[in-house]
Design a protein around this motif. Structure first.
Motif, PDB file in Angstrom:
ATOM      1  N   ARG A  67       5.911 -26.344 -26.251  1.00  0.00           N
ATOM      2  CA  ARG A  67       4.833 -25.013 -26.624  1.00  0.00           C
ATOM      3  C   ARG A  67       3.684 -25.270 -25.558  1.00  0.00           C
ATOM      4  O   ARG A  67       3.084 -26.479 -24.947  1.00  0.00           O
ATOM      5  CB  ARG A  67       4.090 -25.486 -28.015  1.00  0.00           C
ATOM      6  CG  ARG A  67       3.002 -24.482 -28.237  1.00  0.00           C
ATOM      7  CD  ARG A  67       2.484 -24.725 -29.592  1.00  0.00           C
ATOM      8  NE  ARG A  67       2.188 -26.005 -29.966  1.00  0.00           N
ATOM      9  CZ  ARG A  67       0.982 -26.720 -29.763  1.00  0.00           C
ATOM     10  NH1 ARG A  67       0.154 -26.059 -29.068  1.00  0.00           N
ATOM     11  NH2 ARG A  67       0.920 -27.887 -30.200  1.00  0.00           N
ATOM     12  N   ILE A  68       3.286 -24.255 -24.854  1.00  0.00           N
ATOM     13  CA  ILE A  68       2.374 -23.926 -23.890  1.00  0.00           C
ATOM     14  C   ILE A  68       0.851 -24.420 -24.713  1.00  0.00           C
ATOM     15  O   ILE A  68       0.474 -23.451 -25.188  1.00  0.00           O
ATOM     16  CB  ILE A  68       2.423 -22.672 -23.194  1.00  0.00           C
ATOM     17  CG1 ILE A  68       3.673 -22.435 -22.800  1.00  0.00           C
ATOM     18  CG2 ILE A  68       1.417 -22.608 -22.138  1.00  0.00           C
ATOM     19  CD1 ILE A  68       3.941 -20.958 -22.190  1.00  0.00           C
ATOM     20  N   ALA A  69       0.584 -25.346 -24.555  1.00  0.00           N
ATOM     21  CA  ALA A  69      -0.426 -25.688 -25.375  1.00  0.00           C
ATOM     22  C   ALA A  69      -2.010 -25.336 -24.812  1.00  0.00           C
ATOM     23  O   ALA A  69      -2.953 -25.324 -26.014  1.00  0.00           O
ATOM     24  CB  ALA A  69      -0.848 -27.420 -25.120  1.00  0.00           C
ATOM     25  N   THR A  70      -2.363 -24.836 -23.728  1.00  0.00           N
ATOM     26  CA  THR A  70      -3.390 -24.317 -23.237  1.00  0.00           C
ATOM     27  C   THR A  70      -3.701 -22.751 -23.470  1.00  0.00           C
ATOM     28  O   THR A  70      -4.517 -22.114 -23.073  1.00  0.00           O
ATOM     29  CB  THR A  70      -3.788 -24.719 -21.798  1.00  0.00           C
ATOM     30  OG1 THR A  70      -2.598 -24.434 -21.142  1.00  0.00           O
ATOM     31  CG2 THR A  70      -3.864 -26.147 -21.739  1.00  0.00           C
ATOM     32  N   LEU A  71      -2.678 -22.064 -24.369  1.00  0.00           N
ATOM     33  CA  LEU A  71      -3.066 -20.590 -24.464  1.00  0.00           C
ATOM     34  C   LEU A  71      -4.135 -20.480 -25.490  1.00  0.00           C
ATOM     35  O   LEU A  71      -4.445 -20.968 -26.349  1.00  0.00           O
ATOM     36  CB  LEU A  71      -1.562 -19.898 -25.119  1.00  0.00           C
ATOM     37  CG  LEU A  71      -0.514 -19.844 -24.173  1.00  0.00           C
ATOM     38  CD1 LEU A  71       0.641 -19.452 -24.969  1.00  0.00           C
ATOM     39  CD2 LEU A  71      -0.669 -19.270 -23.015  1.00  0.00           C
ATOM     40  N   ALA A  72      -4.770 -19.339 -24.957  1.00  0.00           N
ATOM     41  CA  ALA A  72      -5.910 -18.674 -25.588  1.00  0.00           C
ATOM     42  C   ALA A  72      -5.649 -18.170 -27.119  1.00  0.00           C
ATOM     43  O   ALA A  72      -4.431 -17.914 -27.421  1.00  0.00           O
ATOM     44  CB  ALA A  72      -6.775 -17.718 -24.788  1.00  0.00           C
ATOM     45  N   ASN A  73      -6.603 -18.180 -27.939  1.00  0.00           N
ATOM     46  CA  ASN A  73      -6.268 -17.581 -29.071  1.00  0.00           C
ATOM     47  C   ASN A  73      -5.030 -18.121 -30.220  1.00  0.00           C
ATOM     48  O   ASN A  73      -4.218 -17.385 -31.026  1.00  0.00           O
ATOM     49  CB  ASN A  73      -5.772 -16.132 -29.011  1.00  0.00           C
ATOM     50  CG  ASN A  73      -6.893 -15.192 -28.286  1.00  0.00           C
ATOM     51  OD1 ASN A  73      -7.945 -15.293 -28.539  1.00  0.00           O
ATOM     52  ND2 ASN A  73      -6.581 -14.519 -27.415  1.00  0.00           N
ATOM     53  N   ASN A  74      -4.968 -19.291 -29.773  1.00  0.00           N
ATOM     54  CA  ASN A  74      -3.809 -20.157 -30.473  1.00  0.00           C
ATOM     55  C   ASN A  74      -2.457 -19.472 -30.612  1.00  0.00           C
ATOM     56  O   ASN A  74      -1.655 -19.565 -31.587  1.00  0.00           O
ATOM     57  CB  ASN A  74      -4.370 -20.069 -31.936  1.00  0.00           C
ATOM     58  CG  ASN A  74      -5.481 -21.311 -31.976  1.00  0.00           C
ATOM     59  OD1 ASN A  74      -5.850 -22.371 -31.071  1.00  0.00           O
ATOM     60  ND2 ASN A  74      -6.618 -20.991 -32.922  1.00  0.00           N
ATOM     61  N   THR A 193      -1.448 -18.035 -17.383  1.00  0.00           N
ATOM     62  CA  THR A 193      -1.694 -16.951 -18.191  1.00  0.00           C
ATOM     63  C   THR A 193      -2.839 -16.463 -18.954  1.00  0.00           C
ATOM     64  O   THR A 193      -3.165 -15.534 -19.131  1.00  0.00           O
ATOM     65  CB  THR A 193      -0.506 -17.383 -19.233  1.00  0.00           C
ATOM     66  OG1 THR A 193      -0.765 -18.636 -19.925  1.00  0.00           O
ATOM     67  CG2 THR A 193       0.855 -17.368 -18.624  1.00  0.00           C
ATOM     68  N   ASN A 194      -3.846 -17.678 -19.016  1.00  0.00           N
ATOM     69  CA  ASN A 194      -5.031 -17.488 -19.817  1.00  0.00           C
ATOM     70  C   ASN A 194      -5.840 -16.587 -18.983  1.00  0.00           C
ATOM     71  O   ASN A 194      -6.681 -15.664 -19.254  1.00  0.00           O
ATOM     72  CB  ASN A 194      -5.816 -18.740 -20.240  1.00  0.00           C
ATOM     73  CG  ASN A 194      -5.092 -19.067 -21.561  1.00  0.00           C
ATOM     74  OD1 ASN A 194      -4.658 -18.633 -22.172  1.00  0.00           O
ATOM     75  ND2 ASN A 194      -4.963 -20.529 -21.502  1.00  0.00           N
ATOM     76  N   GLN A 195      -6.128 -16.934 -17.946  1.00  0.00           N
ATOM     77  CA  GLN A 195      -6.803 -16.260 -16.642  1.00  0.00           C
ATOM     78  C   GLN A 195      -6.296 -14.770 -16.318  1.00  0.00           C
ATOM     79  O   GLN A 195      -7.131 -13.908 -16.258  1.00  0.00           O
ATOM     80  CB  GLN A 195      -7.091 -17.151 -15.360  1.00  0.00           C
ATOM     81  CG  GLN A 195      -7.684 -18.323 -15.679  1.00  0.00           C
ATOM     82  CD  GLN A 195      -8.140 -19.133 -14.538  1.00  0.00           C
ATOM     83  OE1 GLN A 195      -8.366 -18.502 -13.326  1.00  0.00           O
ATOM     84  NE2 GLN A 195      -8.189 -20.453 -14.714  1.00  0.00           N
ATOM     85  N   LEU A 196      -5.011 -14.790 -16.463  1.00  0.00           N
ATOM     86  CA  LEU A 196      -4.394 -13.447 -16.148  1.00  0.00           C
ATOM     87  C   LEU A 196      -4.835 -12.500 -17.530  1.00  0.00           C
ATOM     88  O   LEU A 196      -5.386 -11.272 -17.315  1.00  0.00           O
ATOM     89  CB  LEU A 196      -3.116 -13.547 -15.727  1.00  0.00           C
ATOM     90  CG  LEU A 196      -2.560 -13.793 -14.749  1.00  0.00           C
ATOM     91  CD1 LEU A 196      -1.079 -14.194 -14.545  1.00  0.00           C
ATOM     92  CD2 LEU A 196      -2.968 -12.979 -13.487  1.00  0.00           C
ATOM     93  N   ALA A 197      -4.816 -12.968 -18.584  1.00  0.00           N
ATOM     94  CA  ALA A 197      -4.970 -12.386 -19.677  1.00  0.00           C
ATOM     95  C   ALA A 197      -6.665 -11.804 -19.868  1.00  0.00           C
ATOM     96  O   ALA A 197      -7.031 -10.864 -20.048  1.00  0.00           O
ATOM     97  CB  ALA A 197      -4.873 -13.012 -21.019  1.00  0.00           C
TER      98      ALA A 197
END
Length: 342
Positions: A67-74, A193-197
């Protein structure tokens, strides 16, 4: 077969088949095990892009994957983990731009180029790295076209027609945008991915093909653990991200990571590797991977099929699956709405 000989054989086979190819497209994932310890446990190897920062084992949601653990919004997004660079090569080098005579910038046109479900191509760099957008933008368009040709030629094998539905302009030129992230944004996949989001690249009607100007990975992509055949399959929506770094820039790796975003290869597939890949070579999505490192079986003997999807078209990609077969009753990435269908 040593790596040099293997790549020469592949080049000969693909050119003979009439497929335009650049040197960068030969940066295909390794087709053997080697990214493991003697006990079979995964280890990190920064030279081959085996970097596991930000990934955690999650058997409940991701089976044997991560699992990509550092993704925003869980958000719960799975990954197969990083794909290794070919044996004997390093992700620390950069692929050279495509020669001007080999550049192809136009995609297959579809509508106005922006509406609907589409693949957005991005050139991504950290703010502490000088921009090479102008130097590489047409090469990136060419590599995206090479990925598209893999999807098209693979569909032809089952009597169908599929193309990647890119975001493009009024002249059908593939839209490539430069996205600048924070200095640590290219360190691991979740941060990227977080920063692109945060920059707005988080649309549910987009999958993002990332050419990241960094030397961390060969390639890595997200996949949803959902093998249902219904249109409501989680892989049939965005946002999804497939990242290819400079050492592996080319059509093969981009096509591989995009297919993960499209839902291949599910763990229930007949020839699953049990790690989101497959075991029947030659095939864009097949190699011996974590956690089982299964032996490979060379069912499609033509080595040129290394640049095609789904040997025998029974695991993840077919435009005409037989009634009652696995792909007729489970998720089939050829049906993903981010692809152009007749």
């Amino acid at each position: 077969m040593n790596v040099r000989k293997r790549l020469l054989v592949l080049l000969t086979a693909v050119v003979a088949a009439g497929v335009a190819i650049t040197t960068a497209a030969l940066a295909a994932p390794s087709q053997g095990s080697g990214d493991r310890t003697a006990s079979g446990r995964t280890y990190s190897d920064s030279v081959r892009g085996l970097v596991y920062a930000g990934l955690v084992k999650d058997s409940k949601n991701c089976g044997p994957g991560y699992r990509i653990a550092t993704l925003a919004n869980n958000r719960t997004v799975c990954s197969h983990g990083p794909d290794p660079a070919p044996a004997g090569t390093s992700v620390k080098t950069s692929v050279q731009p495509v020669k001007a005579k080999d550049v192809k910038t136009e995609a297959v046109c579809d509508g106005d180029g922006t509406s609907g479900y589409r693949v957005q191509v991005l050139y991504v760099r950290a703010s502490d790295r000088a921009s090479r957008f102008g130097q590489y933008v047409n090469s990136i368009r060419t590599w995206a076209n090479e990925a598209d040709d893999i999807y098209y030629q693979s569909a032809v094998e089952t009597g169908g027609n599929r193309r990647i539905r890119f975001v493009h302009d009024a002249s059908c030129v593939i839209d490539v945008r430069e996205a600048v992230i924070q200095p640590n944004g290219d360190d691991e996949f979740g941060a990227t991915t977080n920063q692109l989001a945060n920059l707005g690249y988080n649309r549910t009607d987009r999958k993002y093909m990332l050419f990241v100007d960094s030397n961390v990975y060969c390639g890595i992509g997200g996949i949803m653990n959902d093998d249902r055949s219904a249109a409501g399959n989680a892989n049939n929506n965005g946002p999804s991200y497939g990242r290819t770094d400079t050492g592996c820039w080319g059509g093969h790796t981009a096509a591989h990571e995009l297919n993960h975003n499209l839902g291949g290869v599910q763990l229930s597939a007949p020839n699953t590797s049990n790690g989101w890949h497959c075991t029947d070579e030659y095939d864009v999505m097949c190699y011996s991977d974590s956690p089982d490192y299964p032996p490979m079986r060379y069912i499609c003997a033509d080595q040129g099929h290394e640049y095609r999807l789904d040997c025998r078209h029974d695991d993840y990609y077919s435009t005409n699956p037989a009634a009652g077969s696995y792909l007729a009753t489970h998720w089939n990435s050829a049906n993903n709405r981010f692809l152009i269908r007749p």
